[in-house]
Design a protein around this motif. Structure first.
Motif, PDB file in Angstrom:
ATOM      1  N   MET A  17       0.819  -1.211   0.000  1.00  0.00           N
ATOM      2  CA  MET A  17       0.000   0.000   0.000  1.00  0.00           C
ATOM      3  C   MET A  17       0.852   1.260   0.000  1.00  0.00           C
ATOM      4  O   MET A  17       0.429   2.303  -0.505  1.00  0.00           O
ATOM      5  CB  MET A  17      -0.978   0.003   1.169  1.00  0.00           C
ATOM      6  CG  MET A  17      -2.130   0.976   0.980  1.00  0.00           C
ATOM      7  SD  MET A  17      -3.443   0.807   2.205  1.00  0.00           S
ATOM      8  CE  MET A  17      -4.247  -0.699   1.635  1.00  0.00           C
ATOM      9  N   GLY A  67      -3.974  -1.505  -3.137  1.00  0.00           N
ATOM     10  CA  GLY A  67      -5.017  -0.497  -3.158  1.00  0.00           C
ATOM     11  C   GLY A  67      -6.377  -1.108  -3.416  1.00  0.00           C
ATOM     12  O   GLY A  67      -6.556  -2.325  -3.366  1.00  0.00           O
ATOM     13  N   PRO A  94      -4.266   5.082  -1.553  1.00  0.00           N
ATOM     14  CA  PRO A  94      -4.714   4.272  -2.686  1.00  0.00           C
ATOM     15  C   PRO A  94      -5.979   3.458  -2.404  1.00  0.00           C
ATOM     16  O   PRO A  94      -6.312   2.553  -3.157  1.00  0.00           O
ATOM     17  CB  PRO A  94      -3.520   3.351  -2.928  1.00  0.00           C
ATOM     18  CG  PRO A  94      -2.942   3.137  -1.568  1.00  0.00           C
ATOM     19  CD  PRO A  94      -3.181   4.416  -0.806  1.00  0.00           C
TER      20      PRO A  94
END
Length: 522
Positions: A110, A162, A514
């Motif tokens: 991430m 994400g 994200p």
């Protein structure tokens, strides 16, 4: 160790010789499981167990690791016993999920998602591969293709690139491409998708009750785009739209019907750990192993102790010895499995070699830069002047979560901040048992450092607000604490140094979240 099925369980000799038939079946069964092992050396008992059962695959964890010298010897000893077709695996995803902790520490998926930089993701994947290949590994159980679209997910979190299927897929496949270029096989996971669950399959059996159309649009999209992946790991999750009766790991409709036939996937299919409660607690490890192979898996991850490994071998041996010729456990299907596994080992051979000093130094710099680029702000937090009086709150117990093997000790972040600030450390055992109102109202800047994955309970959510929240693991904790926040997506040393630099005003936080940040009640 040969993997021939020329004298397999369907041979005429074996049919007239039950003992020979069982012996042949046991030999094949051993080649279709991956085990974990105790200790940091290959003791003779374990070596003999590997030889006796023709086991060619081992996954290593932190309990098996001391340093590069020790680990390189261990993997060399394993290769000597398991042969040229050995598969030696590791979970070196990045972020909190790393096993060899002295290698350059990769950012979490991430964090790379927050940078939105495909070239950086590819470079990080290559650097991870260089490090673990130097230690003798040829198979990495990464990257994660799960889309984290559920803030309550207790096990994926920052391990996902994400929530947008197109962008997360591009980043994950770039990471994989970097690894493959360096000669380390990847295993994408957890098919068909573990992102939208609120249950950890290590502890119970989750269900994702979405329509096929919804799954195609989100969860399945990254996996369908990853048909070039050398291997894919199944999830212990029920998807009623795909198979209302069986979790994916045990589902012929999913592993064979969808993945093999509909999508024409030709790589290796391996299960997630069969010792996880979602499987072992409901089906039993031996029975589940048979079901997984019958569903279409190529390899069963038998990560329990010796007794559960023996149980797995016995169950598989009996099933293979009695299987019908044209079934998923028949000779043709077994030959195809062994060919895929042999092909994986041949394409990505494992042989430890020194990590070139210049490459290692460059990779350290790369990882540190990646951590820094991923820093993300929530609200409008402000840097702090040197000498500021701080009250730092953090959980006292730095336990892992079953996948990450350890969290961040409160003292570690306190030590980083104490280089510049006057720090008073306050720890709590549990956020719901802590008396947040007991904190003095004085001139100290109050900073909450979230050093575990656990989300915060109602008591902290409703009754308290720090001046600054350092979310050092799970970004979704920022939904719990109504305060300006700095998100790192992980707690490696380079991440903590990035925090220190941002607090000092010498580093800008440019990462973009994200995932969609919304509370579960919205």
């Amino acid at each position: 160790m040969g993997n021939s099925v020329g004298n397999n369980v369907s041979s005429t000799d074996n049919k007239s010789d039950p003992r020979g038939k069982l012996s042949a079946a046991r030999r094949i069964a051993g080649q279709l499981i991956m085990i974990r092992m105790p200790g940091t050396v290959l003791d003779e008992d374990t070596a003999q167990f590997l030889r006796d059962n023709h086991i060619r695959a081992v996954c290593l964890f932190r309990q098996n690791m001391v340093n590069a010298e020790q680990l390189s010897k261990l993997t060399a000893d394993l290769r000597a016993v398991m042969g040229p077709n050995a598969l030696i695996g590791i979970d070196q995803e990045g972020g909190a999920v790393v096993r060899a902790t002295w290698l350059p520490a990769p950012p979490a998926a991430m964090s790379l998602g927050a940078t939105n930089d495909v070239a950086l993701a590819r470079a990080v994947g290559a650097a991870v591969a260089r490090g673990i290949k130097s230690l003798g590994f040829n198979w990495n159980f990464a990257p994660v293709l799960d889309l984290n679209n559920n803030p309550a997910n207790p096990v994926i979190g920052e391990r996902s690139f994400g929530s947008d299927p197109q962008r997360a897929t591009e980043l994950a496949l770039a990471w994989m491409a970097g690894s493959l270029e360096e000669g380390v096989a990847c295993c994408v996971k957890h098919f068909p998708g573990h992102g939208d669950t609120h249950v950890d399959s290590h502890r119970d059996l989750p269900t994702v009750a979405k329509s096929r159309a919804a799954l195609d649009a989100l969860e399945l999209a990254p996996f369908k785009a990853a048909m070039s992946a050398p291997a894919m790991m199944s999830a212990h999750i029920v998807y009623p739209a795909l198979d209302p009766e069986h979790p994916a790991t045990l589902s012929h409709k999913i592993l064979t019907g969808l993945l093999r036939k509909e999508w024409n996937y030709r790589g290796v299919i391996i299960t997630d750990g069969m010792d996880m409660h979602a499987i072992a607690g409901r089906y039993g490890v031996g029975n589940a192993a048979v079901q997984a192979l019958a569903a279409g898996a190529d390899m069963v991850m038998a990560l329990g102790n010796r007794s559960t490994q023996e149980e797995t071998l016995v169950s598989l041996t009996m099933a293979l010895a009695t299987a019908a010729g044209g079934s998923e456990l028949g000779s043709a299907a077994l030959a195809a499995r062994l060919a895929r596994l042999d092909g994986l080992a041949a394409s990505y051979p494992c042989a430890a070699g020194a990590y070139p000093f210049l490459a290692e130094a460059a990779d350290e710099h790369l990882m540190a830069d990646a951590w820094r680029r991923g820093l993300t702000l929530v609200g409008n937090p402000q840097p702090l002047a040197a000498g500021t009086r701080i009250r730092l709150l953090a959980c006292a117990d730095a336990a892992g979560d079953g996948v990450a093997e350890a969290g961040l000790p409160a003292e570690a972040i306190a030590a980083v901040l104490a280089r510049r600030y006057d720090v008073e450390l306050v720890t709590f055992e549990g956020d719901d048992s802590f008396d947040w109102a007991s904190l003095p109202d004085d001139d100290r800047v109050v900073i909450l450092a979230s050093t575990t994955r656990l989300r915060y309970g109602e008591k902290a959510r409703k009754n308290w607000r720090p001046d600054l929240h350092l979310a050092l693991w799970n970004p979704f904790q920022t939904l719990d604490i109504a305060a300006p926040a700095l998100i790192t997506y992980g707690f490696a040393a380079a991440a903590l140094e990035a925090v220190a630099d941002w607090l000092a005003g010498s580093l800008e936080a440019c990462g973009k979240m994200p995932v969609t940040m919304k509370s579960e009640t919205q």
